[in-house]
Design an enzyme around this catalytic site. Structure first.
Site, mmCIF file in Angstrom:
data_model
loop_
_atom_site.group_PDB
_atom_site.id
_atom_site.type_symbol
_atom_site.label_atom_id
_atom_site.label_comp_id
_atom_site.label_asym_id
_atom_site.label_seq_id
_atom_site.Cartn_x
_atom_site.Cartn_y
_atom_site.Cartn_z
ATOM 1 C CD GLU A 66 0.797 -6.537 5.480
ATOM 2 O OE1 GLU A 66 -0.388 -5.280 4.883
ATOM 3 O OE2 GLU A 66 1.355 -7.520 6.243
ATOM 4 N N GLY A 89 -0.397 -5.961 1.052
ATOM 5 C CA GLY A 89 -2.096 -5.283 -0.074
ATOM 6 C C GLY A 89 -1.775 -5.946 -0.993
ATOM 7 C CD GLU A 112 -3.586 -7.420 2.809
ATOM 8 O OE1 GLU A 112 -4.825 -8.040 4.444
ATOM 9 O OE2 GLU A 112 -3.218 -5.905 3.131
ATOM 10 C CB ALA A 133 -1.031 -0.084 1.041
#
Length: 259
Positions: A135, A112, A115, A66
Protein backbone atom coordinates in the site's frame (compact mmCIF):
# COMPACT_ATOMS: atom_id res chain seq x y z
CA UNK A 1 -27.79 -18.18 -4.43
CA UNK A 2 -25.74 -17.37 -7.52
CA UNK A 3 -22.82 -14.97 -7.35
CA UNK A 4 -20.87 -13.18 -10.05
CA UNK A 5 -17.43 -12.91 -8.45
CA UNK A 6 -17.25 -15.84 -6.04
CA UNK A 7 -17.91 -19.56 -6.14
CA UNK A 8 -19.47 -21.34 -3.17
CA UNK A 9 -19.17 -25.12 -2.90
CA UNK A 10 -20.36 -27.40 -0.12
CA UNK A 11 -18.48 -30.61 0.71
CA UNK A 12 -20.24 -32.26 3.63
CA UNK A 13 -19.76 -29.85 6.55
CA UNK A 14 -17.10 -27.73 4.82
CA UNK A 15 -17.96 -24.74 2.65
CA UNK A 16 -15.33 -23.53 0.19
CA UNK A 17 -15.58 -19.93 -0.96
CA UNK A 18 -13.45 -19.11 -4.01
CA UNK A 19 -12.83 -15.55 -5.14
CA UNK A 20 -13.37 -15.89 -8.88
CA UNK A 21 -12.11 -12.93 -10.89
CA UNK A 22 -9.25 -14.61 -12.78
CA UNK A 23 -8.92 -11.81 -15.34
CA UNK A 24 -8.22 -9.40 -12.43
CA UNK A 25 -6.12 -11.90 -10.45
CA UNK A 26 -9.11 -12.14 -8.08
CA UNK A 27 -8.77 -8.51 -6.98
CA UNK A 28 -11.33 -7.34 -4.44
CA UNK A 29 -13.91 -4.80 -5.55
CA UNK A 30 -17.05 -3.59 -3.80
CA UNK A 31 -19.25 -6.23 -5.41
CA UNK A 32 -16.87 -9.04 -4.44
CA UNK A 33 -16.78 -7.82 -0.84
CA UNK A 34 -20.59 -7.63 -0.80
CA UNK A 35 -20.82 -11.19 -2.13
CA UNK A 36 -18.29 -12.39 0.43
CA UNK A 37 -20.37 -10.82 3.18
CA UNK A 38 -23.49 -12.67 2.02
CA UNK A 39 -21.74 -16.03 1.52
CA UNK A 40 -19.86 -15.85 4.81
CA UNK A 41 -22.95 -14.80 6.76
CA UNK A 42 -24.93 -17.70 5.28
CA UNK A 43 -22.18 -20.22 6.01
CA UNK A 44 -21.60 -19.00 9.56
CA UNK A 45 -25.33 -19.12 10.34
CA UNK A 46 -25.99 -22.49 8.69
CA UNK A 47 -26.14 -25.44 11.11
CA UNK A 48 -24.98 -27.68 8.25
CA UNK A 49 -21.63 -25.85 7.95
CA UNK A 50 -18.85 -26.63 10.39
CA UNK A 51 -15.93 -24.79 8.80
CA UNK A 52 -15.02 -22.58 5.86
CA UNK A 53 -12.14 -22.45 3.37
CA UNK A 54 -11.37 -19.25 1.48
CA UNK A 55 -9.20 -19.49 -1.63
CA UNK A 56 -8.66 -17.91 -5.04
CA UNK A 57 -9.48 -19.08 -8.53
CA UNK A 58 -6.68 -20.56 -10.63
CA UNK A 59 -3.03 -21.08 -9.73
CA UNK A 60 -1.70 -17.51 -9.94
CA UNK A 61 -3.50 -15.61 -7.25
CA UNK A 62 -5.32 -15.95 -3.97
CA UNK A 63 -6.27 -12.27 -4.12
CA UNK A 64 -3.77 -9.92 -5.75
CA UNK A 65 -5.09 -6.86 -3.94
CA UNK A 66 -7.95 -4.40 -4.14
CA UNK A 67 -9.40 -3.08 -7.38
CA UNK A 68 -7.58 0.26 -7.25
CA UNK A 69 -9.54 1.83 -10.10
CA UNK A 70 -12.66 1.80 -7.91
CA UNK A 71 -11.29 4.18 -5.28
CA UNK A 72 -8.75 6.21 -7.23
CA UNK A 73 -10.78 9.44 -6.89
CA UNK A 74 -11.89 9.01 -3.25
CA UNK A 75 -11.46 11.77 -0.70
CA UNK A 76 -10.64 11.39 3.02
CA UNK A 77 -14.21 10.69 4.11
CA UNK A 78 -14.81 8.18 1.31
CA UNK A 79 -11.54 6.40 2.08
CA UNK A 80 -12.41 6.07 5.75
CA UNK A 81 -15.88 4.77 4.88
CA UNK A 82 -14.34 2.25 2.48
CA UNK A 83 -12.09 0.83 5.21
CA UNK A 84 -14.81 0.80 7.87
CA UNK A 85 -17.36 -0.92 5.66
CA UNK A 86 -14.89 -3.55 4.44
CA UNK A 87 -13.59 -4.30 7.91
CA UNK A 88 -17.05 -4.56 9.45
CA UNK A 89 -18.77 -6.56 6.74
CA UNK A 90 -15.99 -8.97 5.74
CA UNK A 91 -12.69 -8.93 7.63
CA UNK A 92 -14.05 -8.62 11.17
CA UNK A 93 -16.85 -11.04 10.24
CA UNK A 94 -14.19 -13.64 9.40
CA UNK A 95 -11.99 -12.98 12.43
CA UNK A 96 -14.89 -13.15 14.89
CA UNK A 97 -16.54 -16.22 13.33
CA UNK A 98 -17.27 -18.98 15.84
CA UNK A 99 -16.61 -21.48 13.04
CA UNK A 100 -13.01 -22.07 11.92
CA UNK A 101 -12.06 -20.32 8.69
CA UNK A 102 -8.89 -21.36 6.89
CA UNK A 103 -7.22 -19.42 4.07
CA UNK A 104 -5.77 -21.60 1.31
CA UNK A 105 -3.31 -19.14 -0.24
CA UNK A 106 -2.79 -20.47 -3.75
CA UNK A 107 -0.73 -17.64 -5.24
CA UNK A 108 -0.35 -13.89 -4.87
CA UNK A 109 -1.84 -12.53 -1.63
CA UNK A 110 -1.17 -8.82 -1.78
CA UNK A 111 -2.71 -5.82 -0.07
CA UNK A 112 -6.34 -6.57 0.69
CA UNK A 113 -5.68 -10.16 -0.33
CA UNK A 114 -3.14 -10.68 2.42
CA UNK A 115 -5.43 -8.84 4.83
CA UNK A 116 -8.18 -11.30 3.90
CA UNK A 117 -5.86 -14.19 4.75
CA UNK A 118 -4.76 -12.47 7.97
CA UNK A 119 -8.39 -12.25 9.10
CA UNK A 120 -8.73 -16.03 8.77
CA UNK A 121 -7.99 -18.16 11.82
CA UNK A 122 -5.38 -20.30 10.04
CA UNK A 123 -3.37 -19.85 6.84
CA UNK A 124 -2.01 -22.58 4.57
CA UNK A 125 -0.02 -21.62 1.46
CA UNK A 126 1.21 -23.20 -1.75
CA UNK A 127 4.93 -23.21 -2.49
CA UNK A 128 4.46 -20.59 -5.22
CA UNK A 129 2.56 -18.15 -3.00
CA UNK A 130 3.84 -14.59 -2.67
CA UNK A 131 2.62 -12.26 0.07
CA UNK A 132 2.95 -8.57 0.79
CA UNK A 133 1.33 -5.28 1.74
CA UNK A 134 2.35 -2.83 -1.00
CA UNK A 135 0.00 0.00 0.00
CA UNK A 136 2.78 2.52 0.74
CA UNK A 137 3.71 2.45 -2.96
CA UNK A 138 0.28 3.98 -3.57
CA UNK A 139 0.59 6.56 -0.83
CA UNK A 140 -1.68 4.46 1.40
CA UNK A 141 -1.46 2.11 4.36
CA UNK A 142 -3.28 -1.21 4.81
CA UNK A 143 -6.92 -0.40 5.60
CA UNK A 144 -8.59 -3.75 6.20
CA UNK A 145 -6.93 -4.60 9.51
CA UNK A 146 -3.48 -5.32 8.11
CA UNK A 147 -1.49 -3.10 10.48
CA UNK A 148 -3.15 -4.72 13.47
CA UNK A 149 -3.43 -8.39 12.50
CA UNK A 150 0.01 -8.67 10.90
CA UNK A 151 1.59 -7.17 14.02
CA UNK A 152 -0.26 -9.63 16.26
CA UNK A 153 0.85 -12.57 14.11
CA UNK A 154 4.51 -11.82 13.30
CA UNK A 155 5.45 -9.07 15.77
CA UNK A 156 6.03 -5.34 15.43
CA UNK A 157 9.45 -5.49 13.78
CA UNK A 158 8.49 -7.97 11.07
CA UNK A 159 5.18 -6.20 10.47
CA UNK A 160 6.89 -2.87 9.96
CA UNK A 161 9.50 -4.47 7.71
CA UNK A 162 6.80 -5.93 5.45
CA UNK A 163 4.58 -2.83 5.46
CA UNK A 164 7.29 -0.17 5.08
CA UNK A 165 9.31 -1.99 2.42
CA UNK A 166 6.22 -3.06 0.45
CA UNK A 167 8.31 -6.07 -0.62
CA UNK A 168 6.79 -9.48 -1.28
CA UNK A 169 7.91 -12.54 0.62
CA UNK A 170 7.65 -16.15 -0.47
CA UNK A 171 5.83 -18.96 1.30
CA UNK A 172 9.01 -20.35 2.88
CA UNK A 173 9.82 -17.05 4.61
CA UNK A 174 6.16 -16.59 5.49
CA UNK A 175 6.26 -19.97 7.24
CA UNK A 176 9.50 -19.15 9.03
CA UNK A 177 8.07 -15.97 10.56
CA UNK A 178 4.74 -17.57 11.45
CA UNK A 179 2.68 -15.76 8.85
CA UNK A 180 1.41 -19.07 7.46
CA UNK A 181 0.93 -22.31 9.36
CA UNK A 182 2.00 -24.79 6.68
CA UNK A 183 3.21 -24.87 3.08
CA UNK A 184 2.14 -27.44 0.49
CA UNK A 185 2.61 -28.16 -3.18
CA UNK A 186 0.03 -26.31 -5.27
CA UNK A 187 -1.65 -29.60 -6.23
CA UNK A 188 -1.99 -30.65 -2.58
CA UNK A 189 -3.07 -27.35 -1.03
CA UNK A 190 -6.84 -27.76 -1.05
CA UNK A 191 -6.73 -31.47 -0.20
CA UNK A 192 -4.48 -30.85 2.79
CA UNK A 193 -6.58 -27.89 3.90
CA UNK A 194 -9.76 -29.96 3.79
CA UNK A 195 -8.06 -32.81 5.64
CA UNK A 196 -6.95 -30.46 8.40
CA UNK A 197 -10.34 -28.80 8.68
CA UNK A 198 -12.07 -32.20 8.78
CA UNK A 199 -9.87 -33.13 11.74
CA UNK A 200 -10.80 -29.90 13.51
CA UNK A 201 -14.49 -30.50 12.84
CA UNK A 202 -14.28 -33.92 14.47
CA UNK A 203 -13.80 -32.10 17.78
CA UNK A 204 -16.46 -30.41 19.93
CA UNK A 205 -18.08 -27.54 17.98
CA UNK A 206 -18.85 -25.65 21.18
CA UNK A 207 -15.29 -26.07 22.41
CA UNK A 208 -13.93 -24.93 19.04
CA UNK A 209 -16.09 -21.80 19.16
CA UNK A 210 -15.00 -21.09 22.73
CA UNK A 211 -11.32 -21.60 21.84
CA UNK A 212 -11.54 -19.18 18.91
CA UNK A 213 -13.16 -16.56 21.12
CA UNK A 214 -10.56 -17.01 23.86
CA UNK A 215 -7.59 -16.92 21.49
CA UNK A 216 -8.97 -13.81 19.79
CA UNK A 217 -9.16 -12.15 23.19
CA UNK A 218 -5.63 -13.23 24.10
CA UNK A 219 -4.37 -12.04 20.74
CA UNK A 220 -5.49 -8.53 21.57
CA UNK A 221 -8.26 -7.50 19.19
CA UNK A 222 -7.51 -3.87 19.90
CA UNK A 223 -10.57 -1.84 18.90
CA UNK A 224 -8.70 1.44 19.31
CA UNK A 225 -5.97 0.08 17.04
CA UNK A 226 -8.44 -0.82 14.31
CA UNK A 227 -10.15 2.56 14.70
CA UNK A 228 -6.79 4.30 14.35
CA UNK A 229 -6.00 2.31 11.21
CA UNK A 230 -9.35 3.31 9.67
CA UNK A 231 -8.73 6.96 10.55
CA UNK A 232 -5.19 7.01 9.11
CA UNK A 233 -6.25 5.04 6.03
CA UNK A 234 -8.92 7.63 5.33
CA UNK A 235 -6.46 10.50 5.75
CA UNK A 236 -4.25 9.01 3.05
CA UNK A 237 -6.94 9.76 0.48
CA UNK A 238 -6.48 13.48 1.12
CA UNK A 239 -2.76 13.34 0.35
CA UNK A 240 -1.04 14.11 -2.94
CA UNK A 241 0.97 10.89 -2.57
CA UNK A 242 -2.21 8.86 -2.92
CA UNK A 243 -3.18 10.60 -6.16
CA UNK A 244 0.31 10.12 -7.58
CA UNK A 245 0.57 6.50 -6.41
CA UNK A 246 -2.75 5.48 -7.92
CA UNK A 247 -2.20 7.40 -11.15
CA UNK A 248 1.21 5.77 -11.54
CA UNK A 249 -0.31 2.34 -10.96
CA UNK A 250 -3.08 2.90 -13.49
CA UNK A 251 -0.60 4.37 -15.99
CA UNK A 252 1.82 1.49 -15.40
CA UNK A 253 4.77 3.68 -14.36
CA UNK A 254 6.82 4.25 -11.24
CA UNK A 255 5.36 6.83 -8.85
CA UNK A 256 7.18 10.10 -8.15
CA UNK A 257 6.35 11.02 -4.57
CA UNK A 258 7.04 14.44 -3.07
CA UNK A 259 10.00 14.31 -0.66
Amino acid sequence: MEYENILVEADKDITKITIHRPAKLNALNRQTLAELNLALTDAIKSPAVGGIIITGSGEKAFVAGADISEFSTYNTQQGEALAREGQTKVFDLIASSSKPIVAAINGFALGGGLELALACHIRFASVNAKMGLPEVTLGLIPGYGGTQRLTHIVGKGRALEIILSANMIGSTEAYQIGLVNKVFEQSDLLTETKTFLSTVLSRSPKAIAAAIKAVNAANGNNESGFAKEIEEFGKCFGNADFKEGVNAFLEKRKPKFMQ
